[in-house]
Design a protein around this motif. Structure first.
Motif, PDB file in Angstrom:
ATOM      1  N   ALA A 186       0.837  -1.197   0.000  1.00 34.37           N
ATOM      2  CA  ALA A 186       0.000   0.000   0.000  1.00 34.37           C
ATOM      3  C   ALA A 186       0.875   1.251   0.000  1.00 34.37           C
ATOM      4  CB  ALA A 186      -0.918  -0.005   1.217  1.00 34.37           C
ATOM      5  N   ASN A 187       0.320   2.359  -0.519  1.00 40.42           N
ATOM      6  CA  ASN A 187       1.030   3.636  -0.612  1.00 40.42           C
ATOM      7  C   ASN A 187       2.256   3.557  -1.520  1.00 40.42           C
ATOM      8  OD1 ASN A 187      -0.776   4.832   1.291  1.00 40.42           O
ATOM      9  ND2 ASN A 187       0.427   3.914   2.951  1.00 40.42           N
ATOM     10  N   SER A 188       2.167   2.683  -2.544  1.00 35.75           N
ATOM     11  CA  SER A 188       3.284   2.520  -3.464  1.00 35.75           C
ATOM     12  C   SER A 188       2.834   2.817  -4.889  1.00 35.75           C
ATOM     13  CB  SER A 188       3.838   1.095  -3.393  1.00 35.75           C
ATOM     14  OG  SER A 188       4.323   0.812  -2.097  1.00 35.75           O
ATOM     15  N   ASN A 189       3.754   3.339  -5.678  1.00 38.26           N
ATOM     16  CA  ASN A 189       3.501   3.609  -7.095  1.00 38.26           C
ATOM     17  C   ASN A 189       4.132   2.520  -7.957  1.00 38.26           C
ATOM     18  OD1 ASN A 189       2.261   6.147  -6.536  1.00 38.26           O
ATOM     19  ND2 ASN A 189       4.306   7.065  -6.315  1.00 38.26           N
ATOM     20  N   ASN A 190       3.521   2.245  -9.097  1.00 38.81           N
ATOM     21  CA  ASN A 190       4.067   1.314 -10.092  1.00 38.81           C
ATOM     22  C   ASN A 190       4.288  -0.073  -9.485  1.00 38.81           C
ATOM     23  OD1 ASN A 190       4.216   3.705 -11.599  1.00 38.81           O
ATOM     24  ND2 ASN A 190       6.385   3.990 -11.145  1.00 38.81           N
ATOM     25  N   VAL A 191       3.186  -0.712  -9.152  1.00 40.77           N
ATOM     26  CA  VAL A 191       3.209  -2.057  -8.582  1.00 40.77           C
ATOM     27  C   VAL A 191       2.621  -3.015  -9.610  1.00 40.77           C
ATOM     28  CG1 VAL A 191       2.426  -3.552  -6.710  1.00 40.77           C
ATOM     29  CG2 VAL A 191       3.001  -1.159  -6.243  1.00 40.77           C
ATOM     30  N   GLY A 192       3.367  -4.053  -9.997  1.00 38.31           N
ATOM     31  CA  GLY A 192       2.893  -4.999 -10.993  1.00 38.31           C
ATOM     32  C   GLY A 192       3.080  -6.434 -10.548  1.00 38.31           C
ATOM     33  N   GLY A 193       2.146  -7.291 -10.913  1.00 40.25           N
ATOM     34  CA  GLY A 193       2.283  -8.699 -10.587  1.00 40.25           C
ATOM     35  C   GLY A 193       3.520  -9.324 -11.202  1.00 40.25           C
ATOM     36  N   PHE A 194       3.952  -8.789 -12.346  1.00 40.34           N
ATOM     37  CA  PHE A 194       5.152  -9.315 -13.018  1.00 40.34           C
ATOM     38  C   PHE A 194       6.280  -8.287 -13.000  1.00 40.34           C
ATOM     39  CE2 PHE A 194       7.530 -10.815 -16.844  1.00 40.34           C
ATOM     40  CZ  PHE A 194       7.887 -12.052 -16.328  1.00 40.34           C
ATOM     41  N   ILE A 195       6.090  -7.131 -13.614  1.00 42.81           N
ATOM     42  CA  ILE A 195       7.087  -6.056 -13.617  1.00 42.81           C
ATOM     43  C   ILE A 195       6.439  -4.788 -13.063  1.00 42.81           C
ATOM     44  CG2 ILE A 195       8.542  -4.578 -15.064  1.00 42.81           C
ATOM     45  CD1 ILE A 195       8.838  -6.918 -16.989  1.00 42.81           C
ATOM     46  N   GLY A 196       7.130  -4.148 -12.138  1.00 42.33           N
ATOM     47  CA  GLY A 196       6.594  -2.909 -11.583  1.00 42.33           C
ATOM     48  C   GLY A 196       6.628  -1.770 -12.593  1.00 42.33           C
ATOM     49  N   TYR A 197       7.768  -1.558 -13.220  1.00 42.03           N
ATOM     50  CA  TYR A 197       7.929  -0.453 -14.169  1.00 42.03           C
ATOM     51  C   TYR A 197       8.844  -0.901 -15.295  1.00 42.03           C
ATOM     52  CZ  TYR A 197       8.995   4.269 -15.917  1.00 42.03           C
ATOM     53  OH  TYR A 197       9.148   5.384 -16.705  1.00 42.03           O
ATOM     54  N   ASN A 198       8.343  -0.823 -16.530  1.00 41.53           N
ATOM     55  CA  ASN A 198       9.163  -1.170 -17.684  1.00 41.53           C
ATOM     56  C   ASN A 198       9.695   0.103 -18.318  1.00 41.53           C
ATOM     57  OD1 ASN A 198      10.085  -3.250 -19.713  1.00 41.53           O
ATOM     58  ND2 ASN A 198       8.982  -1.826 -21.041  1.00 41.53           N
ATOM     59  N   ASP A 199      11.007   0.185 -18.463  1.00 40.84           N
ATOM     60  CA  ASP A 199      11.645   1.381 -18.998  1.00 40.84           C
ATOM     61  C   ASP A 199      12.697   0.980 -20.021  1.00 40.84           C
ATOM     62  OD1 ASP A 199      12.387   4.019 -19.359  1.00 40.84           O
ATOM     63  OD2 ASP A 199      13.755   4.030 -17.643  1.00 40.84           O
ATOM     64  N   GLY A 200      12.287   0.240 -21.043  1.00 39.76           N
ATOM     65  CA  GLY A 200      13.215  -0.201 -22.066  1.00 39.76           C
ATOM     66  C   GLY A 200      12.543  -1.182 -22.996  1.00 39.76           C
TER      67      GLY A 200
END
Length: 276
Positions: A241-255
């Motif tokens: 909770a209180n978190s940004n960019n949370v994913g079941g597989f990848i939280g944040y893809n940057d590429g």
């Protein structure tokens, strides 16, 4: 180049600590003198251990930190036990990994992590935020069930294959901005890849009341561009909770992330439900 081979090593009932960085169940810091150097760890186990840095980073269940020159290969090794006997705790401020904390593959070398497992009696714990803002950027706190951070790569590869498994607990406490946290890798830099893998990710990633996070994923916190091939069963409990960019597989893809046509990703399917 320098070469180091460690086979059939069993670390148990150990208390391994430092006030600084580079703390590991078997190796604290390894670096060669050129790209031909390598460190190989094969069939090694760490059980009943407390591995920690009181005011630092790069804390790993097997290896703390890999320097820029040379390669690290870890084969058929585990932290914890499948029968849940003997607690292992790995703790620090940032750059923490169940197998290796910090892999710097910036030279033309190839790291390999093959058949590496972290079992349910292992806790990876963030214990402070005194230095993370000063030394953790741009990789964030970089905490992973297998590897904390794989740095952006300029020539070689960091390859995972075989069975890769995390069933432990990542405890981020009530600290703010726990950034780049994943069940396998926290910060997954460019040209990391999974080849013919069976990846089992269970366990828990937990943020206590009052804490916050960013880029948290069941597999990787942040991906900077990877190639994925294999079977991925991803079923961790994310108390974030209180978190940004949370994913079941990848939280944040940057590429540029490539998932091959033969890859299979199952979220919510546990190791007990999947038969290879």
């Amino acid at each position: 180049g320098n070469r180091l081979l460690i086979e059939s090593c069993d670390i148990r009932n150990a208390d391994i600590s430092s006030h600084q960085f580079g703390v590991g169940g078997i190796i604290g810091y390894t670096q060669g003198d050129n790209a031909a150097s390598f460190t190989e760890i094969n069939r090694c186990t760490v059980t009943r251990a407390n591995i920690y840095s009181t005011n630092g980073h790069s804390v790993g269940g097997i290896v703390g930190r890999q320097g820029a020159a040379g390669a690290v290969s870890i084969y058929t090794s585990q932290v914890g036990r499948s029968d849940k006997q003997g607690q292992v705790t790995i703790s620090g401020e940032f750059a923490i990994g169940g197998i290796i904390a910090y892999a710097d593959a910036s030279s033309t070398c190839a790291n390999a992590f093959i058949d590496c497992r972290v079992y349910s009696n292992v806790t990876i714990k963030r214990t402070g935020d005194t230095n993370a803002s000063a030394y953790g950027l741009p990789y964030g706190t970089a905490i992973g069930g297998i590897v904390g951070a794989i740095l952006d790569n300029t020539g070689g590869y960091a390859t995972f294959s075989g069975r890769v498994e995390f069933q432990g607990t990542i405890d981020l406490g009530s600290y703010t901005n726990s950034k780049n946290v994943g069940g396998v890798v926290g910060y997954m830099g460019t040209t990391a890849r999974m080849e013919e893998s069976i990846v089992m990710i269970g366990g828990t990633i937990n943020i206590a009341d009052g804490g916050s996070g960013e880029n948290i994923g069941g597999f990787a916190g942040i991906s900077k561009g990877v190639c994925l091939d294999g079977i991925f069963c991803v079923y961790p409990v994310l108390n974030t909770a209180n978190s940004n960019n949370v994913g079941g597989f990848i939280g944040y893809n940057d590429g540029d992330t490539y998932i091959t046509r033969t890859a299979r990703i199952y979220t919510g399917l546990s190791v007990n439900d999947y038969t290879p």
